[in-house]
Design a protein around this motif. Structure first.
Motif, PDB file in Angstrom:
ATOM      1  N   SER A  94       0.808  -1.227   0.000  1.00  0.00           N
ATOM      2  CA  SER A  94       0.000   0.000   0.000  1.00  0.00           C
ATOM      3  C   SER A  94       0.841   1.278   0.000  1.00  0.00           C
ATOM      4  CB  SER A  94      -0.924   0.012   1.224  1.00  0.00           C
ATOM      5  OG  SER A  94      -0.191   0.317   2.411  1.00  0.00           O
ATOM      6  N   ILE A  95       2.148   1.172   0.126  1.00  0.00           N
ATOM      7  CA  ILE A  95       3.004   2.361   0.246  1.00  0.00           C
ATOM      8  C   ILE A  95       2.860   3.255  -0.973  1.00  0.00           C
ATOM      9  CG2 ILE A  95       5.409   3.175   0.298  1.00  0.00           C
ATOM     10  CD1 ILE A  95       6.050   0.731   2.056  1.00  0.00           C
ATOM     11  N   ARG A  96       2.660   4.542  -0.705  1.00  0.00           N
ATOM     12  CA  ARG A  96       2.654   5.550  -1.771  1.00  0.00           C
ATOM     13  C   ARG A  96       3.287   6.820  -1.223  1.00  0.00           C
ATOM     14  NH1 ARG A  96      -3.906   6.746  -2.033  1.00  0.00           N
ATOM     15  NH2 ARG A  96      -3.948   7.996  -0.140  1.00  0.00           N
ATOM     16  N   ASN A  97       3.649   7.703  -2.132  1.00  0.00           N
ATOM     17  CA  ASN A  97       4.306   8.971  -1.756  1.00  0.00           C
ATOM     18  C   ASN A  97       5.526   8.727  -0.868  1.00  0.00           C
ATOM     19  OD1 ASN A  97       2.266  10.419  -3.156  1.00  0.00           O
ATOM     20  ND2 ASN A  97       0.934  10.255  -1.362  1.00  0.00           N
ATOM     21  N   ALA A  98       6.332   7.747  -1.260  1.00  0.00           N
ATOM     22  CA  ALA A  98       7.522   7.400  -0.477  1.00  0.00           C
ATOM     23  C   ALA A  98       8.574   8.494  -0.566  1.00  0.00           C
ATOM     24  CB  ALA A  98       8.108   6.090  -0.968  1.00  0.00           C
ATOM     25  N   VAL A  99       9.121   8.846   0.591  1.00  0.00           N
ATOM     26  CA  VAL A  99      10.259   9.759   0.682  1.00  0.00           C
ATOM     27  C   VAL A  99      11.451   8.889   1.078  1.00  0.00           C
ATOM     28  CG1 VAL A  99      11.231  11.755   1.862  1.00  0.00           C
ATOM     29  CG2 VAL A  99       8.758  11.658   1.397  1.00  0.00           C
ATOM     30  N   PRO A 100      12.426   8.723   0.186  1.00  0.00           N
ATOM     31  CA  PRO A 100      13.517   7.801   0.495  1.00  0.00           C
ATOM     32  C   PRO A 100      14.475   8.347   1.547  1.00  0.00           C
ATOM     33  CG  PRO A 100      13.944   8.895  -1.583  1.00  0.00           C
ATOM     34  CD  PRO A 100      12.571   9.333  -1.138  1.00  0.00           C
ATOM     35  N   ASN A 101      15.059   7.433   2.311  1.00  0.00           N
ATOM     36  CA  ASN A 101      16.174   7.787   3.189  1.00  0.00           C
ATOM     37  C   ASN A 101      17.414   7.982   2.325  1.00  0.00           C
ATOM     38  OD1 ASN A 101      15.176   7.804   5.875  1.00  0.00           O
ATOM     39  ND2 ASN A 101      15.091   5.570   5.879  1.00  0.00           N
ATOM     40  N   ASP A 102      18.403   8.703   2.844  1.00  0.00           N
ATOM     41  CA  ASP A 102      19.644   8.928   2.098  1.00  0.00           C
ATOM     42  C   ASP A 102      20.579   7.740   2.320  1.00  0.00           C
ATOM     43  OD1 ASP A 102      21.783   9.863   0.663  1.00  0.00           O
ATOM     44  OD2 ASP A 102      21.933  11.784   1.726  1.00  0.00           O
ATOM     45  N   VAL A 103      20.186   6.626   1.756  1.00  0.00           N
ATOM     46  CA  VAL A 103      20.926   5.379   1.901  1.00  0.00           C
ATOM     47  C   VAL A 103      22.316   5.497   1.270  1.00  0.00           C
ATOM     48  CG1 VAL A 103      20.937   2.934   1.258  1.00  0.00           C
ATOM     49  CG2 VAL A 103      18.832   4.001   2.089  1.00  0.00           C
ATOM     50  N   ALA A 104      22.409   6.195   0.149  1.00  0.00           N
ATOM     51  CA  ALA A 104      23.703   6.337  -0.532  1.00  0.00           C
ATOM     52  C   ALA A 104      24.733   7.004   0.376  1.00  0.00           C
ATOM     53  CB  ALA A 104      23.541   7.119  -1.833  1.00  0.00           C
ATOM     54  N   ALA A 130      18.679   4.781  -4.565  1.00  0.00           N
ATOM     55  CA  ALA A 130      20.054   4.711  -4.047  1.00  0.00           C
ATOM     56  C   ALA A 130      21.045   4.105  -5.037  1.00  0.00           C
ATOM     57  CB  ALA A 130      20.089   3.938  -2.735  1.00  0.00           C
ATOM     58  N   GLU A 131      20.652   3.029  -5.698  1.00  0.00           N
ATOM     59  CA  GLU A 131      21.602   2.348  -6.581  1.00  0.00           C
ATOM     60  C   GLU A 131      22.171   3.257  -7.674  1.00  0.00           C
ATOM     61  OE1 GLU A 131      22.040  -1.602  -9.389  1.00  0.00           O
ATOM     62  OE2 GLU A 131      20.375  -1.500  -7.984  1.00  0.00           O
ATOM     63  N   PRO A 132      21.378   4.175  -8.267  1.00  0.00           N
ATOM     64  CA  PRO A 132      21.971   5.071  -9.269  1.00  0.00           C
ATOM     65  C   PRO A 132      23.091   5.953  -8.697  1.00  0.00           C
ATOM     66  CG  PRO A 132      19.587   5.096  -9.458  1.00  0.00           C
ATOM     67  CD  PRO A 132      19.919   4.334  -8.197  1.00  0.00           C
ATOM     68  N   LEU A 133      23.073   6.164  -7.385  1.00  0.00           N
ATOM     69  CA  LEU A 133      24.108   6.980  -6.737  1.00  0.00           C
ATOM     70  C   LEU A 133      25.280   6.143  -6.247  1.00  0.00           C
ATOM     71  CD1 LEU A 133      21.715   9.248  -4.647  1.00  0.00           C
ATOM     72  CD2 LEU A 133      22.790   9.787  -6.837  1.00  0.00           C
ATOM     73  N   THR A 134      25.008   4.925  -5.824  1.00  0.00           N
ATOM     74  CA  THR A 134      26.053   4.081  -5.237  1.00  0.00           C
ATOM     75  C   THR A 134      26.722   3.165  -6.263  1.00  0.00           C
ATOM     76  OG1 THR A 134      24.541   2.254  -4.731  1.00  0.00           O
ATOM     77  CG2 THR A 134      24.798   3.976  -3.037  1.00  0.00           C
ATOM     78  N   HIS A 135      25.998   2.825  -7.316  1.00  0.00           N
ATOM     79  CA  HIS A 135      26.443   1.838  -8.312  1.00  0.00           C
ATOM     80  C   HIS A 135      26.743   0.497  -7.647  1.00  0.00           C
ATOM     81  CE1 HIS A 135      26.483   5.131 -11.113  1.00  0.00           C
ATOM     82  NE2 HIS A 135      27.272   5.790 -10.282  1.00  0.00           N
ATOM     83  N   LEU A 136      26.091   0.263  -6.517  1.00  0.00           N
ATOM     84  CA  LEU A 136      26.247  -0.972  -5.759  1.00  0.00           C
ATOM     85  C   LEU A 136      24.905  -1.699  -5.793  1.00  0.00           C
ATOM     86  CD1 LEU A 136      28.156  -2.587  -3.839  1.00  0.00           C
ATOM     87  CD2 LEU A 136      27.247  -1.198  -1.964  1.00  0.00           C
ATOM     88  N   PRO A 137      24.780  -2.741  -6.613  1.00  0.00           N
ATOM     89  CA  PRO A 137      23.493  -3.440  -6.663  1.00  0.00           C
ATOM     90  C   PRO A 137      23.180  -4.128  -5.347  1.00  0.00           C
ATOM     91  CG  PRO A 137      25.132  -4.565  -8.013  1.00  0.00           C
ATOM     92  CD  PRO A 137      25.784  -3.331  -7.477  1.00  0.00           C
ATOM     93  N   ALA A 138      21.910  -4.247  -5.064  1.00  0.00           N
ATOM     94  CA  ALA A 138      21.475  -4.917  -3.837  1.00  0.00           C
ATOM     95  C   ALA A 138      21.018  -6.329  -4.156  1.00  0.00           C
ATOM     96  CB  ALA A 138      20.332  -4.149  -3.193  1.00  0.00           C
TER      97      ALA A 138
END
Length: 174
Positions: A94-104, A130-138
């Motif tokens: 049901s999650i919508r309007n997600a504000v991401p944490n600064d995981v990178a 995050a992955e576009p910033l870290t280039h580290l796949p999860a």
């Protein structure tokens, strides 16, 4: 049917000065927010699974310090991909309007070498933000949620154990 509620901020990350691996959930459940700690629902299988994978005793449900100790001792970090969102109860779907944490930024700060997502929702948010910033796949691992009944505790331990083993340290990450 539960109504949407805007919830945030979530929980702060749990980590030491360095971490080999970062485990990411999606967003803390109502029980986790109530307890003020990750995977706070008594039926979530995260803590028994992480204890088995690390060879530690299963911490009591309410013993937050014992839970922290397992993560820190083994060079891990735990956080969520989402810092705030609109959600119905505890439903990731049901999650919508997600504000991401600064995981990178956290990955860079801790020197994280591997990222593991606890379920598909976490994996989608990590890949998008995050992955576009870290280039580290999860590596997206099967959810420890009790809603993921298709995965028995033994299967969870096998999958998570195989993924985490190369990154675990018995003395933490120094």
């Amino acid at each position: 049917m539960a109504e949407y509620t805007h919830v945030g901020p979530g929980l702060p990350p749990l980590h030491g000065a360095r971490a080999n691996a970062l485990i990411l959930g999606s967003f803390p459940s109502p029980k986790s927010r109530e307890q003020g700690f990750f995977y706070g629902h008594k039926q979530n299988r995260f803590w028994p699974m992480i204890a088995a994978v690390t060879g530690e005793p299963v911490p009591d449900w309410a013993d937050i310090e014992a839970k922290k100790a397992i993560i820190l001792k083994h060079g891990l970090a735990v956080w969520d991909t989402i810092g705030a969102c609109d959600i119905k109860g505890a439903s990731d779907a049901s999650i919508r309007n997600a504000v991401p944490n600064d995981v990178a930024a956290l990955i860079q700060k801790l020197g994280v070498r591997a990222v593991f997502c606890n379920g598909a929702a976490s994996g989608r948010i990590y890949a998008k933000y995050a992955e576009p910033l870290t280039h580290l796949p999860a590596a997206v691992l099967p959810s420890t949620s009790p809603a993921n009944a298709a995965w028995s505790p033994a299967r969870l331990q096998a999958a998570w154990g195989a993924a985490l083993a190369p990154f675990l340290r018995a003395d933490g990450c120094k």
